[in-house]
Write an enzyme that holds these catalytic residues in place. Structure first.
Site, PDB file in Angstrom:
ATOM      1  CG  ASP A  82      -9.324  39.901 -17.209  1.00 23.40           C
ATOM      2  OD1 ASP A  82     -10.462  39.777 -16.539  1.00 23.40           O
ATOM      3  OD2 ASP A  82      -8.501  40.609 -16.365  1.00 23.40           O
ATOM      4  CD  GLU A 103     -19.817  36.130 -14.928  1.00 24.24           C
ATOM      5  OE1 GLU A 103     -20.674  35.640 -14.068  1.00 24.24           O
ATOM      6  OE2 GLU A 103     -18.862  37.320 -14.618  1.00 24.24           O
TER       7      GLU A 103
END
Length: 625
Positions: free
Chosen positions: A508, A535
């Site tokens: 993250d 992503e």
């Protein structure tokens, strides 16, 4: 000597000897009234004599003037009214009148007091030349409240005795009066014209008085039915009962309501008096707004219930006792109401002032009337008019007091309404302010919610929903304006390996780092950076062609490549990203644009990553850079 002459001589001798239907009278104790003299008639009390015969005396048992003892003493009135308080005595009254005129004339002896049980009038003519010898001039007239009204001979509420006198005639009128109550014998000798004039005058006064009371009672009754306020009903009840009491006291009830019932004539007076007392107490109780549980409330409640008890006793007790008890009760009610009204006034109840003023007038009139009715004051007729004036003044002041009470209550209602309106306005302003604050907070919450619904919570970039909403609009705008529109898809390289090596928290952190690089490279306000997958990122670039988009993506790749992120184990990690770019074609749809950009991204991945691929139209192959 003829038989006719003998008969006349015998009659003269019999008359002289007093054996004829006539009798010899004692010397006159009072002067003779000259009937033709108005001043003498107005001073009739200077020509009256009376005698009070106690029980057991011969005069008490006498039923005729001829049965009176010759030596019975007479007392001159000496100008005083003949008024006597309650007594068992029989009163004899004598008046001698003389007509000095040359013509025969008619007068009326008027007795202006209707509440006498038994009255008998005798008229005796004096023999010319022998004034002490009299003969009966007219049949005796016996009347009174104990007899039907028709016995009066003349249909009038007072007692009228016609007296017709020949020229130079002298006549003695003897009156026997007996009553269970007080004796009031207001006598007047009047001509027919004077009787008519006085009757018309009194008729006007009584008509105005009783008519006004009737109108006020009806008006208060209508107010009660329209408003439901009790004291209007009690006021109508009081006015009606007071009018009925005075109607009975004035002799009107006996004349018009029950002329054949002597029992009702006597019963009506104490009966209407005690009803009037109850009405006074009920009206005062309601009007003065006496609070429950107070001493005043207990006193008034006791007076009302005692009035009910006296009402029952009125049917059982004789008139003389019933009228005394009921009069005492009425005076107690008046006194109690005066005291209670004074207390309420001192407590700040302003209408009580006018109530007190009304009762003060009533007290004066009632006392004078009661004293006249019980034989302590003379001129009963004047006291009756005075009582009517007092009742009229009281009723006017009571109704004015009710107007003041209405104004007070109305002012209180206006004050309450104003206070309620002020409080309501204050609460409305307060609620409005609270509502504005709530709306502001709600708007902020909506904005925050909208931001949360259109933004990615992890990176702060816009999310897939925002892109789905915005991309069709940008496509339509580009077709409409002819300006270019480019879509660039950016994907982190080998991101699964980063999660597997250092965990999702570090992953993250890497995504946030890539998002920061994207935001730092976007310079134009309309360019939008989106995270639409794990992503995966997208750049919406209105007004930018494929070449410009390629230059921007190149800067992004370099910025990501040149930066280092320290992993949890201290390792310096270098990230790379791949990009695929597609420029909107003519009449191309958003899905087609996204699909071509995605194919270009996969082409960059296939070319070894950390690369940029420009998508060509479907008829052209994709080019790598």
């Amino acid at each position: 000597m003829t038989p006719r002459f003998c008969a006349l001589l015998m009659l003269g001798l019999l008359a002289f000897a007093g054996i004829m239907p006539g009798y010899s009278m004692a010397a006159e104790p009072c002067p003779t009234l000259q009937a033709t003299n108005p001043e003498a008639r107005s001073a009739i009390n200077h020509h009256l004599c009376f005698h009070s015969a106690r029980p057991g005396e011969p005069a008490h048992a006498a039923q005729s003037a001829s049965e009176l003892p010759v030596d019975m003493p007479w007392t001159p009135a000496n100008g005083h009214d003949l008024v006597f308080s309650h007594t068992d005595a029989v009163y004899w009254i004598q008046l001698t009148v003389h007509n000095p005129g040359a013509n025969r004339a008619l007068w009326y002896l008027k007795l202006n007091y209707p509440l006498l049980d038994e009255i008998t009038f005798w008229q005796y003519r004096h023999q010319p030349g022998s004034p002490d010898v009299v003969t009966e001039a007219a049949p005796p007239l016996t009347t009174g409240d104990s007899l039907p009204f028709a016995t009066r001979g003349i249909d009038y509420r007072y007692y009228l005795l016609p007296v017709t006198l020949d020229p130079s005639e002298r006549r003695t009128i003897t009156i026997r009066v007996h009553s269970s109550g007080a004796l009031n014998v207001p006598l007047a000798l009047m001509t027919p014209e004077e009787v008519i004039a006085e009757s018309n005058h009194l008729t006007l006064i009584h008509g105005l008085f009783y008519g006004a009371l009737l109108i006020l009672a009806a008006f208060n009754l209508l107010l009660f039915f329209s408003s439901g306020t009790r004291y209007y009903f009690y006021n109508a009840f009081y006015i009606s009962s007071m009018a009925m009491f005075l109607f009975a006291m004035g002799g009107f009830a006996n004349q018009y309501f029950w002329p054949e019932s002597a029992q009702l004539a006597n019963l009506s007076i104490p009966l209407t008096l005690v009803i009037c007392s109850a009405a006074m107490a009920l009206f005062g109780w309601s009007f003065l707004d006496v609070s429950a549980g107070t001493i005043s409330e207990s006193v008034l409640r006791g007076l009302v219930w005692s009035a009910v008890g006296f009402l029952a006793l009125t049917f059982l007790l004789p008139y003389s006792k019933a009228i005394l008890l009921n009069t005492a009760h009425a005076l107690m009610v008046i006194a109690a109401l005066s005291v209670i009204a004074t207390i309420r006034w001192r407590q700040g109840y302003l209408p009580a002032f006018w109530y007190i003023a009304a009762w003060m007038i009533m007290v004066v009139g009632a006392l004078a009337y009661a004293l006249a009715a019980f034989g302590y004051l003379g001129d009963y007729l004047a006291r009756e008019v005075m009582m009517q004036a007092a009742v009229g003044g009281q009723v006017i002041l009571l109704n004015y007091a009710m107007v003041q009470r209405w104004r007070l209550l109305n002012q209180k209602l206006l004050d309450i309404e104003h206070q309620a309106r002020t409080e309501l306005e204050f609460k409305v302003h307060e609620r409005t302010a609270q509502l504005r604050n709530t709306m502001r907070e709600l708007e902020q919450a909506n904005r925050k919610l909208a931001s949360l619904s259109l933004n990615d919570a992890l990176t702060g970039l816009h999310n897939r929903r925002h892109m789905d909403n915005l991309l069709p609009e940008l496509c339509r705008e580009a077709r409409r304006t002819g300006q270019p529109l480019s879509l660039a898809l950016v994907d982190a390289d080998h991101f699964k390996r980063i999660n597997d090596s250092w965990g999702h928290d570090f992953g993250d952190q890497c995504l946030r780092h890539i998002a920061t690089c994207l935001k730092n490279q976007i310079k134009r306000p309309r360019d939008v950076a989106v995270r639409f997958g794990g992503e995966e990122f997208a750049l919406l670039l209105p007004g930018t062609d494929a070449t410009g988009a390629s230059k921007l993506c190149q800067d992004i790749l370099e910025a990501v490549r040149d930066s280092r992120i320290t992993a949890p184990d201290g390792t310096a990690v270098s990230l790379t990203v791949s990009a695929g770019i597609a420029e909107l074609g003519v009449e191309e749809q958003p899905d087609s644009l996204f699909r071509r950009a995605d194919e270009a991204l996969y082409a960059s991945k296939a070319a070894g990553r950390d690369a940029i691929t420009l998508a060509q139209h479907s008829s052209e192959p994709a080019s790598n850079s």
